[in-house]
Write an enzyme that holds these catalytic residues in place. Structure first.
Site, PDB file in Angstrom:
ATOM      1  N   CYS A  19       0.832  -1.211   0.000  1.00  0.00           N
ATOM      2  CA  CYS A  19       0.000   0.000   0.000  1.00  0.00           C
ATOM      3  C   CYS A  19       0.866   1.261   0.000  1.00  0.00           C
ATOM      4  O   CYS A  19       1.554   1.544   0.981  1.00  0.00           O
ATOM      5  CB  CYS A  19      -0.914  -0.054   1.229  1.00  0.00           C
ATOM      6  SG  CYS A  19      -1.769   1.466   1.614  1.00  0.00           S
ATOM      7  N   CYS A  38       0.106   3.763   2.760  1.00  0.00           N
ATOM      8  CA  CYS A  38       0.565   3.199   4.041  1.00  0.00           C
ATOM      9  C   CYS A  38       2.054   3.470   4.230  1.00  0.00           C
ATOM     10  O   CYS A  38       2.502   3.835   5.316  1.00  0.00           O
ATOM     11  CB  CYS A  38       0.316   1.688   4.094  1.00  0.00           C
ATOM     12  SG  CYS A  38      -1.416   1.209   3.969  1.00  0.00           S
TER      13      CYS A  38
END
Length: 105
Positions: A30, A33
């Site tokens: 991600c 993230c």
């Protein structure tokens, strides 16, 4: 070494049951993230002894992802004495997360 706490299904309830906890649901693939990861690590140092800064890898802990209704990552949940008080979905700033933590302390 990072000061954040890696949580799994065996440790999450004990960890968030008392005090203030920030729990970052993330995955290695991600992009957003990875963007906020340095902020999470800095918060773990800055709030040491005041709040627990935690991470849950959604790739490994899929049962927790379902249990907490995580549909998009990063999702950050704020717990106070075991109850979810607030949440943030998507990338955000370190300052915004620190403000939420300070508001709960």
């Amino acid at each position: 070494m990072s000061k954040y706490i890696e949580l799994d299904q065996n440790s999450i309830e004990d960890t968030v049951s008392s005090g203030i906890s920030l729990v970052d649901f993330w995955a290695p693939w991600c992009g957003p993230c990875r963007m906020i990861a340095p902020a999470i690590e800095q918060l773990a140092e800055e709030f040491e002894g005041k709040a627990k800064i935690c991470k849950v890898n959604t790739e490994i802990e899929q049962e927790l992802t379902v249990k907490y209704g995580i549909r998009s990552i990063p999702t950050i949940l704020f717990f106070k004495d075991g109850e979810i008080i607030d949440h943030v979905i998507g990338a955000t700033t370190k300052a915004a997360l620190a403000d939420k933590l300070n508001g709960l302390l």
